[in-house]
Design a protein around this motif. Structure first.
Motif, PDB file in Angstrom:
ATOM      1  N   PHE A   1       8.923  -8.190 -79.597  1.00 19.34           N
ATOM      2  CA  PHE A   1       9.015  -6.913 -78.764  1.00 19.34           C
ATOM      3  C   PHE A   1       8.058  -5.990 -79.315  1.00 19.34           C
ATOM      4  N   ASP A   2       6.978  -5.164 -78.282  1.00 19.31           N
ATOM      5  CA  ASP A   2       6.147  -4.503 -78.727  1.00 19.31           C
ATOM      6  C   ASP A   2       6.683  -2.881 -78.627  1.00 19.31           C
ATOM      7  N   GLN A   3       6.830  -2.110 -79.665  1.00 12.86           N
ATOM      8  CA  GLN A   3       7.674  -1.072 -79.802  1.00 12.86           C
ATOM      9  C   GLN A   3       6.782   0.052 -79.115  1.00 12.86           C
ATOM     10  N   GLU A   4       5.757   0.075 -79.154  1.00  9.80           N
ATOM     11  CA  GLU A   4       4.671   1.005 -79.105  1.00  9.80           C
ATOM     12  C   GLU A   4       4.444   1.110 -77.518  1.00  9.80           C
ATOM     13  N   TYR A   5       4.487  -0.169 -76.830  1.00  8.75           N
ATOM     14  CA  TYR A   5       4.262  -0.190 -75.349  1.00  8.75           C
ATOM     15  C   TYR A   5       5.631  -0.588 -74.511  1.00  8.75           C
TER      16      TYR A   5
ATOM     17  N   CYS B   1       7.694  -3.180 -74.507  1.00 11.57           N
ATOM     18  CA  CYS B   1       7.744  -4.355 -73.494  1.00 11.57           C
ATOM     19  C   CYS B   1       7.537  -5.549 -74.374  1.00 11.57           C
ATOM     20  N   PRO B   2       8.249  -6.806 -73.825  1.00 13.71           N
ATOM     21  CA  PRO B   2       8.185  -7.859 -74.700  1.00 13.71           C
ATOM     22  C   PRO B   2       6.690  -8.430 -74.861  1.00 13.71           C
ATOM     23  N   ILE B   3       6.469  -9.321 -75.906  1.00 12.56           N
ATOM     24  CA  ILE B   3       5.177 -10.008 -76.250  1.00 12.56           C
ATOM     25  C   ILE B   3       5.471 -11.443 -75.607  1.00 12.56           C
ATOM     26  N   LEU B   4       4.551 -11.784 -74.735  1.00 10.98           N
ATOM     27  CA  LEU B   4       4.490 -13.164 -74.279  1.00 10.98           C
ATOM     28  C   LEU B   4       4.003 -14.192 -75.339  1.00 10.98           C
ATOM     29  N   ASP B   5       4.862 -15.113 -75.218  1.00 11.87           N
ATOM     30  CA  ASP B   5       4.537 -16.416 -76.112  1.00 11.87           C
ATOM     31  C   ASP B   5       3.642 -17.254 -75.063  1.00 11.87           C
TER      32      ASP B   5
END
Length: 162
Positions: A38-42, A44-48
């Motif tokens: 998970f990207d805290q800054e944006y 949103c989840p981080i795609l695998d």
């Protein structure tokens, strides 16, 4: 294209008109939980990306698939016969993203991404330049023109390849 340029609207309508299948990579990832963090800054989840490619491989090898996602550099080149990058004027895009609840850095970075043609450049670097096309996506008239243009391309491709 950048979030908010109209990829989903165009993709769904095109699939309906052309009788093709439609895949929204964001929805696919959500359904299959194809994330690697998970990207805290944006926020949103981080795609695998590897898992997404694995998940789509069988469908893509059958053909007739419209893929909707903002980035493209991780998709195998062999999957696509043509790539369309939608472009939207910044003032229009700003309003669309704001109405989706984008604020601060997320809003600014997406506007800058459009200004600097980041996703078009990514497409040109990822695929043969001659299959990558930019289309304006500001108005309902643009949408209709884009649908007509892509439908003509599909019909020609079908004639040439069947």
């Amino acid at each position: 294209g950048t979030p908010g340029v109209g990829k989903t609207t165009l993709g769904k309508e095109l699939a309906s008109r052309a009788g093709l299948s439609y895949v929204n990579v964001g929805d696919l990832a959500k359904e299959g939980e194809l994330y690697e963090g998970f990207d805290q800054e944006y926020e949103c989840p981080i795609l695998d990306e590897d898992r997404v490619v694995d998940e789509l491989e069988a469908r893509m090898s059958e053909g007739g698939v419209i893929v909707d996602y903002h980035g493209c550099d991780f998709f195998p080149e062999r999957w696509f016969h043509i790539v369309f990058v939608l472009r939207t004027d910044n003032s229009c895009l700003y309003d669309r993203l704001q109405s989706r609840g984008y604020t601060g850095k997320k809003l600014q970075d997406n506007i800058q991404c459009e200004i600097f043609q980041t996703l078009y450049e990514e497409a040109v670097l990822s695929y043969k330049k001659e299959i990558v096309h930019q289309l304006p996506s500001n108005t309902p008239e643009d949408l209709e023109r884009n649908l007509d243009q892509i439908m003509q391309w599909i019909e020609q491709w079908m004639k040439d390849n069947n």
